[in-house]
Design a protein around this motif. Structure first.
Motif, PDB file in Angstrom:
ATOM      1  N   SER A   1       0.817  -1.216   0.000  1.00 14.33           N
ATOM      2  CA  SER A   1       0.000   0.000   0.000  1.00 14.33           C
ATOM      3  C   SER A   1       0.849   1.264   0.000  1.00 14.33           C
ATOM      4  N   ILE A   2       1.868   1.324   0.836  1.00 12.04           N
ATOM      5  CA  ILE A   2       2.610   2.581   0.974  1.00 12.04           C
ATOM      6  C   ILE A   2       3.647   2.766  -0.128  1.00 12.04           C
ATOM      7  N   LEU A   3       4.111   1.667  -0.741  1.00 20.85           N
ATOM      8  CA  LEU A   3       5.074   1.779  -1.836  1.00 20.85           C
ATOM      9  C   LEU A   3       4.403   1.761  -3.205  1.00 20.85           C
ATOM     10  N   HIS A   4       3.100   1.469  -3.234  1.00 20.78           N
ATOM     11  CA  HIS A   4       2.305   1.527  -4.468  1.00 20.78           C
ATOM     12  C   HIS A   4       2.865   0.628  -5.567  1.00 20.78           C
ATOM     13  N   SER A   5       3.399  -0.520  -5.194  1.00 21.82           N
ATOM     14  CA  SER A   5       3.964  -1.410  -6.206  1.00 21.82           C
ATOM     15  C   SER A   5       4.194  -2.782  -5.593  1.00 21.82           C
ATOM     16  N   TYR A   6       3.747  -3.809  -6.321  1.00 23.92           N
ATOM     17  CA  TYR A   6       4.024  -5.176  -5.879  1.00 23.92           C
ATOM     18  C   TYR A   6       5.513  -5.500  -6.025  1.00 23.92           C
ATOM     19  N   ALA A   7       6.148  -4.918  -7.050  1.00 25.43           N
ATOM     20  CA  ALA A   7       7.571  -5.183  -7.259  1.00 25.43           C
ATOM     21  C   ALA A   7       8.402  -4.618  -6.108  1.00 25.43           C
ATOM     22  N   ARG A   8       8.081  -3.409  -5.673  1.00 24.60           N
ATOM     23  CA  ARG A   8       8.818  -2.822  -4.554  1.00 24.60           C
ATOM     24  C   ARG A   8       8.560  -3.592  -3.272  1.00 24.60           C
ATOM     25  N   ALA A   9       7.308  -4.000  -3.069  1.00 27.46           N
ATOM     26  CA  ALA A   9       7.010  -4.817  -1.891  1.00 27.46           C
ATOM     27  C   ALA A   9       7.737  -6.155  -1.963  1.00 27.46           C
ATOM     28  N   GLY A  10       7.876  -6.697  -3.182  1.00 22.50           N
ATOM     29  CA  GLY A  10       8.641  -7.930  -3.341  1.00 22.50           C
ATOM     30  C   GLY A  10      10.103  -7.740  -2.990  1.00 22.50           C
ATOM     31  N   SER A  11      10.643  -6.563  -3.303  1.00 22.87           N
ATOM     32  CA  SER A  11      12.026  -6.270  -2.921  1.00 22.87           C
ATOM     33  C   SER A  11      12.170  -6.214  -1.407  1.00 22.87           C
ATOM     34  N   ILE A  12      11.179  -5.629  -0.738  1.00 20.75           N
ATOM     35  CA  ILE A  12      11.200  -5.607   0.726  1.00 20.75           C
ATOM     36  C   ILE A  12      11.117  -7.028   1.278  1.00 20.75           C
ATOM     37  N   ALA A  13      10.282  -7.861   0.647  1.00 19.41           N
ATOM     38  CA  ALA A  13      10.170  -9.257   1.086  1.00 19.41           C
ATOM     39  C   ALA A  13      11.499  -9.985   0.921  1.00 19.41           C
ATOM     40  N   ALA A  14      12.180  -9.749  -0.206  1.00 18.66           N
ATOM     41  CA  ALA A  14      13.482 -10.385  -0.427  1.00 18.66           C
ATOM     42  C   ALA A  14      14.502  -9.905   0.601  1.00 18.66           C
ATOM     43  N   LEU A  15      14.465  -8.608   0.914  1.00 22.25           N
ATOM     44  CA  LEU A  15      15.381  -8.073   1.916  1.00 22.25           C
ATOM     45  C   LEU A  15      15.130  -8.701   3.280  1.00 22.25           C
ATOM     46  N   LEU A  16      13.864  -8.801   3.672  1.00 21.93           N
ATOM     47  CA  LEU A  16      13.541  -9.389   4.970  1.00 21.93           C
ATOM     48  C   LEU A  16      13.939 -10.858   5.027  1.00 21.93           C
ATOM     49  N   ALA A  17      13.700 -11.585   3.925  1.00 24.54           N
ATOM     50  CA  ALA A  17      14.079 -12.997   3.897  1.00 24.54           C
ATOM     51  C   ALA A  17      15.592 -13.156   4.030  1.00 24.54           C
ATOM     52  N   ALA A  18      16.339 -12.339   3.288  1.00 21.13           N
ATOM     53  CA  ALA A  18      17.798 -12.414   3.373  1.00 21.13           C
ATOM     54  C   ALA A  18      18.287 -11.996   4.754  1.00 21.13           C
ATOM     55  N   GLU A  19      17.677 -10.963   5.301  1.00 19.27           N
ATOM     56  CA  GLU A  19      18.096 -10.458   6.605  1.00 19.27           C
ATOM     57  C   GLU A  19      17.854 -11.486   7.703  1.00 19.27           C
ATOM     58  N   HIS A  20      16.671 -12.079   7.718  1.00 21.68           N
ATOM     59  CA  HIS A  20      16.371 -13.078   8.745  1.00 21.68           C
ATOM     60  C   HIS A  20      17.209 -14.342   8.542  1.00 21.68           C
ATOM     61  N   SER A  21      17.489 -14.693   7.301  1.00 20.65           N
ATOM     62  CA  SER A  21      18.316 -15.876   7.045  1.00 20.65           C
ATOM     63  C   SER A  21      19.738 -15.670   7.547  1.00 20.65           C
ATOM     64  N   VAL A  22      20.303 -14.512   7.224  1.00 21.47           N
ATOM     65  CA  VAL A  22      21.666 -14.224   7.683  1.00 21.47           C
ATOM     66  C   VAL A  22      21.716 -14.141   9.198  1.00 21.47           C
ATOM     67  N   LEU A  23      20.707 -13.504   9.796  1.00 19.71           N
ATOM     68  CA  LEU A  23      20.685 -13.392  11.255  1.00 19.71           C
ATOM     69  C   LEU A  23      20.586 -14.762  11.909  1.00 19.71           C
ATOM     70  N   TYR A  24      19.792 -15.655  11.324  1.00 18.91           N
ATOM     71  CA  TYR A  24      19.664 -16.998  11.897  1.00 18.91           C
ATOM     72  C   TYR A  24      20.996 -17.742  11.820  1.00 18.91           C
ATOM     73  N   VAL A  25      21.686 -17.599  10.692  1.00 19.63           N
ATOM     74  CA  VAL A  25      22.992 -18.248  10.557  1.00 19.63           C
ATOM     75  C   VAL A  25      23.973 -17.685  11.582  1.00 19.63           C
ATOM     76  N   VAL A  26      23.942 -16.366  11.762  1.00 17.83           N
ATOM     77  CA  VAL A  26      24.832 -15.736  12.739  1.00 17.83           C
ATOM     78  C   VAL A  26      24.517 -16.227  14.152  1.00 17.83           C
ATOM     79  N   LEU A  27      23.235 -16.373  14.466  1.00 16.08           N
ATOM     80  CA  LEU A  27      22.853 -16.826  15.801  1.00 16.08           C
ATOM     81  C   LEU A  27      23.259 -18.272  16.054  1.00 16.08           C
ATOM     82  N   ARG A  28      23.250 -19.094  15.016  1.00 12.38           N
ATOM     83  CA  ARG A  28      23.594 -20.506  15.180  1.00 12.38           C
ATOM     84  C   ARG A  28      25.096 -20.747  15.136  1.00 12.38           C
ATOM     85  N   MET A  29      25.838 -19.858  14.482  1.00 12.31           N
ATOM     86  CA  MET A  29      27.293 -20.023  14.368  1.00 12.31           C
ATOM     87  C   MET A  29      27.971 -19.235  15.483  1.00 12.31           C
TER      88      MET A  29
END
Length: 233
Positions: A165-193
């Motif tokens: 809604s606030i970015l007015h684009s599914y593509a931009r929201a998809g970029s945010i989704a990719a960023l969050l997925a990468a961020e949480h994945s890296v953080l999980y790896v850091v927490l486990r290592m």
């Protein structure tokens, strides 16, 4: 011979420059303000961890264990303790998580000429804080890995749905989704290592900084038209 005076920026460019500076200062202030609810979550973690340890000690005192009794490899108490440690360690990276997500929204606002209100940033920050609260709550009933996945998915869906809604684009929201997925994945790896957590975290920071430099290398931060950027030749 008199020294030539430097050219003055047009009023529109000056306003644009001040707006960008104020927005960056606001984001930095918001990251600091959000440390208050995160500190409350950490206090709740300490309280519940202490209560659980006290209850476990009372139950252990009522049961007479011998040296020949097998020690269970997995127990709800041990899983909860691991969950509390994961919450504690993830909170130490909260400033980085908040900054990266806010930076992504700021770049969209700058590069795409969008206008995001302070309330938008505040609600996104609240959703990020809910990740840590959900991680704490789920960690008491699920394994640490399952709790992390559940909390990350719930928080990310909330942010991505709002971003549409606030970015007015599914593509931009998809970029945010990719960023969050990468961020949480890296953080999980850091927490486990635990042994290589510092190395993994530092490497991730270099990658993120390189990405920001790459995508903003042609941005004219002194663009004269509000909401637009110009590429340097």
């Amino acid at each position: 011979m008199e020294n030539a005076q430097p050219p003055l920026l047009p009023p529109t460019a000056q306003r644009r420059r001040h707006a960008v500076t104020l927005k960056l200062l606001f984001i930095a202030l918001l990251v600091l303000v959000l440390q208050l609810p995160l500190a409350l979550i950490n206090g709740l973690r300490q309280e519940r961890s202490g209560n659980r340890e006290a209850a476990h000690a009372r139950r252990a005192a009522d049961v007479q264990w011998t040296e020949t009794d097998p020690v269970p490899a997995y127990s709800p108490a041990r899983a909860a303790a691991e969950g509390y440690r994961m919450v504690e360690r993830s909170l130490k990276h909260s400033v980085l998580v908040l900054t990266l997500v806010f930076a992504a929204f700021f770049l969209f606002e700058t590069l795409a000429g969008l206008r995001l209100h302070a309330v938008h940033y505040g609600l996104v920050g609240a959703a990020l804080c809910l990740f840590y609260l959900a991680l704490l709550a789920l960690g008491e009933v699920l394994s640490p890995g399952s709790a992390y996945i559940g909390a990350a998915v719930a928080s990310s869906l909330l942010i991505v749905g709002y971003s549409i809604s606030i970015l007015h684009s599914y593509a931009r929201a998809g970029s945010i989704a990719a960023l969050l997925a990468a961020e949480h994945s890296v953080l999980y790896v850091v927490l486990r290592m635990e042994d290589f957590a510092l190395l993994a975290g530092t490497t991730a920071l270099f990658v993120v900084l390189a990405a920001v430099m790459f995508f903003t290398r042609n941005v004219d931060w002194f663009a004269q038209e509000a909401g637009k950027t110009e590429a340097r030749a």
